[in-house]
Structure formats: C-alpha cells, structure tokens
Design a protein around this motif. Sequence first.
Motif, PDB file in Angstrom:
ATOM      1  N   GLN A 146      51.682  37.102  59.583  1.00  0.00           N
ATOM      2  CA  GLN A 146      51.618  36.793  58.144  1.00  0.00           C
ATOM      3  C   GLN A 146      51.083  35.366  57.958  1.00  0.00           C
ATOM      4  N   ARG A 147      51.559  34.459  58.831  1.00  0.00           N
ATOM      5  CA  ARG A 147      51.126  33.063  58.736  1.00  0.00           C
ATOM      6  C   ARG A 147      49.610  32.975  58.970  1.00  0.00           C
ATOM      7  N   ALA A 148      49.140  33.698  59.981  1.00  0.00           N
ATOM      8  CA  ALA A 148      47.693  33.683  60.264  1.00  0.00           C
ATOM      9  C   ALA A 148      46.910  34.216  59.067  1.00  0.00           C
ATOM     10  N   ALA A 149      47.433  35.278  58.449  1.00  0.00           N
ATOM     11  CA  ALA A 149      46.733  35.872  57.304  1.00  0.00           C
ATOM     12  C   ALA A 149      46.668  34.887  56.134  1.00  0.00           C
ATOM     13  N   ILE A 150      47.788  34.236  55.854  1.00  0.00           N
ATOM     14  CA  ILE A 150      47.814  33.266  54.743  1.00  0.00           C
ATOM     15  C   ILE A 150      46.928  32.057  55.046  1.00  0.00           C
ATOM     16  N   LEU A 151      46.970  31.617  56.316  1.00  0.00           N
ATOM     17  CA  LEU A 151      46.118  30.478  56.676  1.00  0.00           C
ATOM     18  C   LEU A 151      44.646  30.852  56.572  1.00  0.00           C
ATOM     19  N   ILE A 162      39.907  38.625  58.295  1.00  0.00           N
ATOM     20  CA  ILE A 162      41.352  38.568  58.544  1.00  0.00           C
ATOM     21  C   ILE A 162      41.808  39.882  59.175  1.00  0.00           C
ATOM     22  N   VAL A 163      41.298  40.993  58.649  1.00  0.00           N
ATOM     23  CA  VAL A 163      41.631  42.314  59.207  1.00  0.00           C
ATOM     24  C   VAL A 163      41.253  42.364  60.683  1.00  0.00           C
ATOM     25  N   GLU A 164      40.061  41.889  60.984  1.00  0.00           N
ATOM     26  CA  GLU A 164      39.573  41.932  62.367  1.00  0.00           C
ATOM     27  C   GLU A 164      40.438  41.058  63.276  1.00  0.00           C
ATOM     28  N   LEU A 165      40.782  39.879  62.789  1.00  0.00           N
ATOM     29  CA  LEU A 165      41.605  38.967  63.591  1.00  0.00           C
ATOM     30  C   LEU A 165      42.973  39.561  63.877  1.00  0.00           C
ATOM     31  N   LEU A 166      43.542  40.209  62.881  1.00  0.00           N
ATOM     32  CA  LEU A 166      44.885  40.763  63.049  1.00  0.00           C
ATOM     33  C   LEU A 166      44.864  42.027  63.895  1.00  0.00           C
ATOM     34  N   GLY A 167      43.689  42.596  64.082  1.00  0.00           N
ATOM     35  CA  GLY A 167      43.566  43.798  64.898  1.00  0.00           C
ATOM     36  C   GLY A 167      44.288  44.974  64.292  1.00  0.00           C
ATOM     37  N   THR A 168      44.206  45.112  62.983  1.00  0.00           N
ATOM     38  CA  THR A 168      44.915  46.191  62.309  1.00  0.00           C
ATOM     39  C   THR A 168      43.989  46.846  61.285  1.00  0.00           C
ATOM     40  N   SER A 169      44.540  47.808  60.519  1.00  0.00           N
ATOM     41  CA  SER A 169      43.726  48.458  59.500  1.00  0.00           C
ATOM     42  C   SER A 169      43.675  47.587  58.245  1.00  0.00           C
ATOM     43  N   ARG A 170      42.724  47.903  57.369  1.00  0.00           N
ATOM     44  CA  ARG A 170      42.626  47.165  56.104  1.00  0.00           C
ATOM     45  C   ARG A 170      43.914  47.293  55.291  1.00  0.00           C
ATOM     46  N   SER A 171      44.459  48.525  55.231  1.00  0.00           N
ATOM     47  CA  SER A 171      45.650  48.728  54.393  1.00  0.00           C
ATOM     48  C   SER A 171      46.850  47.991  54.982  1.00  0.00           C
ATOM     49  N   ALA A 172      46.980  48.001  56.335  1.00  0.00           N
ATOM     50  CA  ALA A 172      48.100  47.285  56.960  1.00  0.00           C
ATOM     51  C   ALA A 172      47.940  45.777  56.756  1.00  0.00           C
ATOM     52  N   ALA A 173      46.709  45.291  56.871  1.00  0.00           N
ATOM     53  CA  ALA A 173      46.467  43.861  56.680  1.00  0.00           C
ATOM     54  C   ALA A 173      46.735  43.464  55.229  1.00  0.00           C
ATOM     55  N   TYR A 174      46.333  44.349  54.301  1.00  0.00           N
ATOM     56  CA  TYR A 174      46.570  44.019  52.894  1.00  0.00           C
ATOM     57  C   TYR A 174      48.067  43.940  52.611  1.00  0.00           C
TER      58      TYR A 174
ATOM     59  N   GLU B  27      49.966  45.753  43.409  1.00  0.00           N
ATOM     60  CA  GLU B  27      48.604  45.241  43.217  1.00  0.00           C
ATOM     61  C   GLU B  27      47.592  46.222  43.764  1.00  0.00           C
ATOM     62  N   LEU B  28      46.400  46.193  43.214  1.00  0.00           N
ATOM     63  CA  LEU B  28      45.300  46.970  43.787  1.00  0.00           C
ATOM     64  C   LEU B  28      44.828  46.273  45.056  1.00  0.00           C
ATOM     65  N   ASN B  29      44.314  47.030  46.002  1.00  0.00           N
ATOM     66  CA  ASN B  29      43.660  46.382  47.133  1.00  0.00           C
ATOM     67  C   ASN B  29      42.145  46.338  46.872  1.00  0.00           C
ATOM     68  N   CYS B  30      41.413  45.749  47.810  1.00  0.00           N
ATOM     69  CA  CYS B  30      39.977  45.543  47.592  1.00  0.00           C
ATOM     70  C   CYS B  30      39.221  46.880  47.494  1.00  0.00           C
ATOM     71  N   SER B  31      39.638  47.877  48.260  1.00  0.00           N
ATOM     72  CA  SER B  31      38.951  49.180  48.204  1.00  0.00           C
ATOM     73  C   SER B  31      39.133  49.828  46.841  1.00  0.00           C
TER      74      SER B  31
END
Lengths: 204, 82
Positions: A146-151, A162-174, B27-31
């Motif tokens: 979470q800290r990495a994502a916020i930073l 950020i998604v790529e760095l976290l190595g996860t899906s877009r929805s999980a990263a969001y 919240e909505l996400n980007c997609s």
Amino acid sequence: MTPTEINWPVALRATDSGEQAAAMRALRDVLHHGLRIALSSRGDVSEAHLEDFVQESLIRILDRLDQFQGRSKFTTWAQAIALNTAFTELRRKRWQDVSLDALLADGERLAEPGMMAEDVLGAQEDRQHLVAVLREAIEHELTPKQRAAILGELREMPFDQIVELLGTSRSAAYKMLHDARRALKQRLQAAGITGTDIQNAFNL
Amino acid sequence: MKPPDQQLTSAQVGSVLKMLALTTERELNCSECLQHVGEFAETRLASQPVDAVMASIEQHLALCPECREEFEALMTILQAGQ
C-alpha cells in the motif's frame, strides 16, 4: 459516407470484407486525426508513434465492440480508447525502469529533511503539520505494498505502472490503492484535519 | 533505477492530500471511467446536467490525474470538431 452517417458497430462487424475494410480505414482516419490534434503540443510524439497508437487502438476497439452501449457517439467512445492507448504508452516509457524496491526506499527517505522541497514546508505551520501527519500515516498505517502504491501516486506515477510494480491485477491494485487512501483519510480525520484545511494550506 | 530524484513539491503533496480528502467508500476505477467518459464529455460539451453515473465520473476525474489528462484531450478533440 461521412463518419456521422456510418453505423460503426454494424460496419466493423460486417461479414462483407470490403465493407469492414472500408469502415476500418474510415475509423483509422478519425482516430489519426483526433490523436494528431490531442498530441500536437508534445515534442515526444512522432508520426511513427501516431501510427502505432492508431494500430493498437483499432485492435482494442474491435476487441471491445460489445461494450459500446450507444450512450455516446461511437467515434467519441473510440477516441477515448485511442487516447487511453496513447497516453498509457507515453507514461509507460517514462517510468519503465523504476523498481518496487526503489519506490519503497524512496518512502524510507520521506522523513529526511531534504526530501521535501522548500515550497512544501514553507513557513506555514498548518502545512508543516499536515505533511507531518501524512508522513506518519504513510509510515504506520499502510502495508508495504500500500505504501509503495501511495508513494507511486505521490510521485505522479501512472496507475498502469503501479499495477506492474505491484505484480498484481488492475482491480487488485485499485483496491489496494483505495484501501490505502481510505486508511490515510481516516488518520487525517482522526487528527482533526478536514478537506478545507488541506485546500487552505496548499491553495488548492 | 531510482524514482525521479527530485524533492517532493508542494503541488505533489497537495494533490495527494486533496485526493485523500475526496476519497469516498465507493469509487469508479479507471476502466469504468473509460467506459463512460465519452458520454460525460458529450454531456459537458452540451452543457447538460449530469446524472448520478456522470457525477461519479466527475468524482473519478477529480481524483485521477491520468483519466483527467485523457478527458481533457478528448474535450480538445471534440471542441475542434464542433
């Protein structure tokens, strides 16, 4: 036939290959014209880039044809996808070599005096207090990811990166980013900081 | 490679703090934003009132600088075509 007269979803799905090819050519022209207008002020976009963006966009648009609900003009919907394709690629180039470890190390430096520009700390006590609460909350309220994502967000890193760095899906990263923001917001609220305080301190 | 080796500016810290202030439970996400932003742009261009879905797009655009950048570019294209 003008772009406004074409029934795009039908033409792009046409079994008649000639009709489909004509629709593809027309859509290519529409997207190319739009991207040229939108990116004209950038010095890092060549004609070859424009061609690549249009090609990639056409593939994405065809893949998503079923998602077009007719709530806007087709060309507006398609332009939005083309812009997303182009900007995502342009942002990716800028951040492609940044690692998760480097970002976390960046976070460890948050408390260092030299990390914040003078204009952040300035002379305003309320601004200094806000920054101190934010630093403390980032350090103690968040998981490492979470800290990495916020930073990343703080550094204006694109979401896809950020998604790529976290190595996860877009929805999980969001969700991770959203949970992090909610945790930080709760910490700010617990410290008695309101949206108005933030707006006043940073002239937003 | 390190993150861009510059100090955090007032604008960066302020924008994250502003994001925190605007954060809501749902919240909505980007997609989801991308799916509806064309309709939002046309609504805005026609100066029409926004419904609940469009209001959630507006909220996402206030939070997300990337989607906002793309929305502004879309508005530039639509305005050029008027």
